[in-house]
Design an enzyme around this catalytic site. Structure first.
Site, mmCIF file in Angstrom:
data_model
loop_
_atom_site.group_PDB
_atom_site.id
_atom_site.type_symbol
_atom_site.label_atom_id
_atom_site.label_comp_id
_atom_site.label_asym_id
_atom_site.label_seq_id
_atom_site.Cartn_x
_atom_site.Cartn_y
_atom_site.Cartn_z
ATOM 1 N N CYS A 137 1.004 -1.246 0.090
ATOM 2 C CA CYS A 137 -0.134 0.122 -0.005
ATOM 3 C C CYS A 137 0.832 1.205 -0.137
ATOM 4 C CB CYS A 137 -0.914 -0.014 1.143
ATOM 5 S SG CYS A 137 -1.632 -1.599 1.485
ATOM 6 N N LYS A 184 1.747 -2.153 -8.503
ATOM 7 C CA LYS A 184 3.257 -2.068 -9.168
ATOM 8 C C LYS A 184 4.298 -2.535 -8.470
ATOM 9 C CE LYS A 184 5.928 -0.411 -12.356
ATOM 10 N NZ LYS A 184 5.871 -1.103 -13.694
HETATM 11 C C1 AGP Z 1 5.090 -6.961 -14.558
HETATM 12 O O1 AGP Z 1 4.247 -6.497 -15.562
HETATM 13 C C2 AGP Z 1 4.419 -7.362 -13.282
HETATM 14 N N1 AGP Z 1 3.918 -5.840 -13.191
HETATM 15 C C3 AGP Z 1 5.182 -7.804 -12.335
HETATM 16 O O2 AGP Z 1 5.248 -9.130 -12.572
HETATM 17 C C4 AGP Z 1 6.409 -7.185 -11.612
HETATM 18 O O3 AGP Z 1 7.495 -7.465 -12.705
HETATM 19 C C5 AGP Z 1 6.968 -8.042 -10.567
HETATM 20 O O4 AGP Z 1 5.997 -7.865 -9.483
HETATM 21 C C6 AGP Z 1 8.396 -7.756 -10.189
HETATM 22 O O5 AGP Z 1 8.309 -6.208 -9.817
HETATM 23 P P1 AGP Z 1 9.690 -5.565 -9.429
HETATM 24 O O6 AGP Z 1 10.597 -5.645 -10.846
HETATM 25 O O7 AGP Z 1 9.587 -4.158 -9.172
HETATM 26 O O8 AGP Z 1 10.469 -6.292 -8.456
#
Ligand code: AGP
Length: 588
Positions: free
Chosen positions: A2, A583
């Site tokens: 969050c 994200k």
């Molecule tokens: C990618 O499109 C996704 N939103 C998700 O798989 C993301 O790549 C994953 O959570 C890893 O995030 P990070 O690169 O910030 O560690």
């Protein structure tokens, strides 16, 4: 994960909170809320849904001097207004916002209920608000310290109390929290992007503070005041906006060429000799989701160009698996946000095994950056859309540059030139995927196939399409279709075929035609146009621009990113904020 924001200011508290929440809503957007405070008057407003809905609903609290806000990604308790933060404690004496997971909240809830406390929400966070009200130490910071000593798990907390002091009480363990203070405003936030320009504080685990107008006092868990150094301000990330684009995702796809150019510029500042000195004999590349896919590409580069034993591992698996690593292992952690909980935990595990730690992150001040021996910036610029696009391209190109730099100077300079040429080619290569998207938009399932690096592109293309269009997508090595999955192929099932290696063209084409013979519809993304006689086999063919073969995986993902974006928009969805996602996944 969050986003939390707190502000102490003589004016515009509500505006600071809303502006801050907009900058951290990439961390979750199921619901959002604000608590305004003026001495012992607390006013809580919260809604299920996005910030604009809250802005419409919230009236100003007269004389407001303090406010805390929260944008939620639900972990415990359904997505509804009752479970939105801020959360009120007993008699509304304390109000908190929390990012993290209270792992022992069931036990705490049973104890509290046994003492007659009534939970109004289904959230683990409410246990914090209730505990705060249980003790009336003379100093509220003692309440906070006592409370967090009852907790197991992760937290970044901002709390306000019904009292004459206009203060914010904050605490941090495993979830990110930062603080800023000048003579005009004091702020706390999950991301320093919310702050005005200037040096700021980064909380370490086990630290608490009392934030006041013009002053922040930090304590350790023994209640002893601690002196903290400020983090040097750097233009952390220009505050991203959508510009002329309808969505961040489309803007960020089109920013790929510029991001790749930034990557090459910044890569020249990396001390390759320092990396060579690490003396490693094997490599583990570790990440989640899209970052894991770039790890797969990195492993291919290490094996192919350095003949080094290299393996990509999901961070969430690495944490609990018996992987053989030691002081001769180079562990490369890839993370756009640098705050992904599974990746942080995997990094900490690798440290206990004495492995060398190198990370690729897009956020220089992130937790993963701070834990690494060497950090290579992805240099993609702010990536706000939940679906990662330009960061993926920079992660893959960055891993290629690293491998070539380790291979030797002439390979390195050649690779830098290749990435610049790649950037120039991608600048010219943006195709219209609208027709392709029309074909796909109403489908229930889509398959992506390829071999070797094209299988990695298939995985990433499938993740993009599924996460923002909610279509059930699968990626598999082309040779695997006949070992089971082909039973799922029926009339008009789309199969997206990716071929960038001429040595594999025939093999992959055979697999594709097997699927077609069972009614599948083929869509080809290839390094060369199909033969005339093959054209009739495909609903759609796209040939890629000429770039260095090892970098064709960077250019072949672009049409798949645009395809997923177009399908999401065609389906009336929000590609920037897909349901159930955030994200940065900062909880396990
Ligand atoms: C990618 O499109 C996704 N939103 C998700 O798989 C993301 O790549 C994953 O959570 C890893 O995030 P990070 O690169 O910030 O560690």
């Amino acid at each position: 994960m969050c986003g939390i924001v707190g502000v102490i200011s003589d004016e515009d508290c509500q505006k600071y909170i809303f502006d801050g929440l907009k900058l951290v809503q990439y961390r979750g957007y199921d619901s959002v809320g604000i608590c305004q405070k003026n001495n012992d008057t607390l006013k809580v407003d919260k809604v299920k849904g996005l910030i604009d809905k809250l802005v419409c609903k919230t009236s100003n609290l007269e004389g407001c001097k303090v406010a805390i806000g929260h944008t939620r990604w639900a972990t415990h308790g359904s997505v509804c207004e009752e479970n939105a933060h801020p959360i009120e404690g007993k008699d509304k004496e304390w109000v908190i916002v929390h990012n993290g997971i209270v792992e022992n909240y069931q036990q705490l809830m049973c104890n509290l209920q046994r003492e007659g406390e009534v939970f109004k929400t289904q959230t683990d966070s409410e246990s914090i608000a209730l505990l705060l009200s249980l003790n009336n130490f003379d100093d509220p910071i003692k309440n906070l310290i006592w409370t967090i000593k009852q907790l197991k798990g992760s937290y970044a907390i901002c709390a306000v109390k019904k009292e004459s002091n206009n203060y914010i009480y904050a605490a941090k363990n495993k979830s990110p929290l930062y603080a800023f203070c000048n003579d005009k405003i004091t702020m706390l936030a999950s991301d320093p992007i919310c702050f005005p320009d200037g040096d700021y504080y980064k909380f370490e685990d086990g630290e608490v503070c009392v934030a006041k107008k013009g002053e922040i006092v930090f304590y350790n868990l023994n209640g002893v005041v601690i002196e903290k150094q400020k983090q040097k301000f750097q233009p952390i990330r220009e505050k991203a906006d959508k510009g002329d684009y309808e969505h961040y995702m489309l803007k960020e796809i089109y920013e790929t060429p510029e991001a790749l150019k930034n990557l090459t510029k910044n890569f020249l500042n990396i001390d390759i000799k320092n990396i060579k000195k690490l003396k490693f004999s094997n490599v583990k590349l570790i990440g989640c989701g899209t970052a894991y896919h770039s790890c797969l590409m990195g492993a291919i580069y290490f094996r192919k160009f350095l003949k080094i034993d290299a393996e990509a591992i999901y961070a969430s698996e690495f944490r609990y698996g018996d992987y053989v690593i030691g002081s001769k292992t180079l562990c490369i952690f890839v993370s756009q946000s640098g705050e992904t909980a599974d990746t942080i935990a995997a990094l900490l595990k690798a440290k206990t095994k004495k492995a060398k730690i190198l990370s690729f992150t897009n956020v220089p001040y992130s937790t993963i950056s701070s834990l690494s021996n060497i950090v290579i910036p992805i240099s993609a610029g702010p990536e706000i859309a939940v679906a990662s696009t330009k960061a993926y391209s920079c992660q893959v190109a960055g891993l290629y540059l690293l491998v070539m730099a380790l291979k030797g100077e002439k390979h390195y300079y050649k690779a830098l030139k290749q990435v610049c040429e790649l950037a120039n080619e991608t600048e010219k290569f943006f195709i219209n995927m609208a027709d392709f998207a029309q074909d796909i938009a109403q489908k229930q399932k889509v398959f992506f196939i390829g071999k070797d690096s094209d299988y990695v592109t298939a995985l990433e293309g499938a993740l993009k399409l599924k996460e923002i269009s909610y279509i059930n997508c699968s990626a598999l090595p082309a040779g695997e279709l006949k070992h089971g999955t082909i039973s799922l192929i029926e009339s008009k099932t789309p199969i997206i075929v990716i071929i960038t290696n001429k040595n594999l063209y025939e093999k992959v084409m055979n697999s594709a035609l097997e699927a077609k013979s069972r009614g599948g519809k083929l869509y080809l993304i290839s390094y060369k146009p199909p033969e005339i006689c093959e054209l009739e086999n495909f609903e759609f063919c796209l040939s890629l621009p000429k770039v260095a073969q090892p970098l064709l995986c960077v250019v072949s993902i672009l049409p798949l990113q645009l395809l997923s974006y177009n399908v999401s928009v065609l389906k009336g969805l929000d590609p920037d904020k897909p349901r159930n996602l955030a994200k940065s996944v900062t909880v396990e």
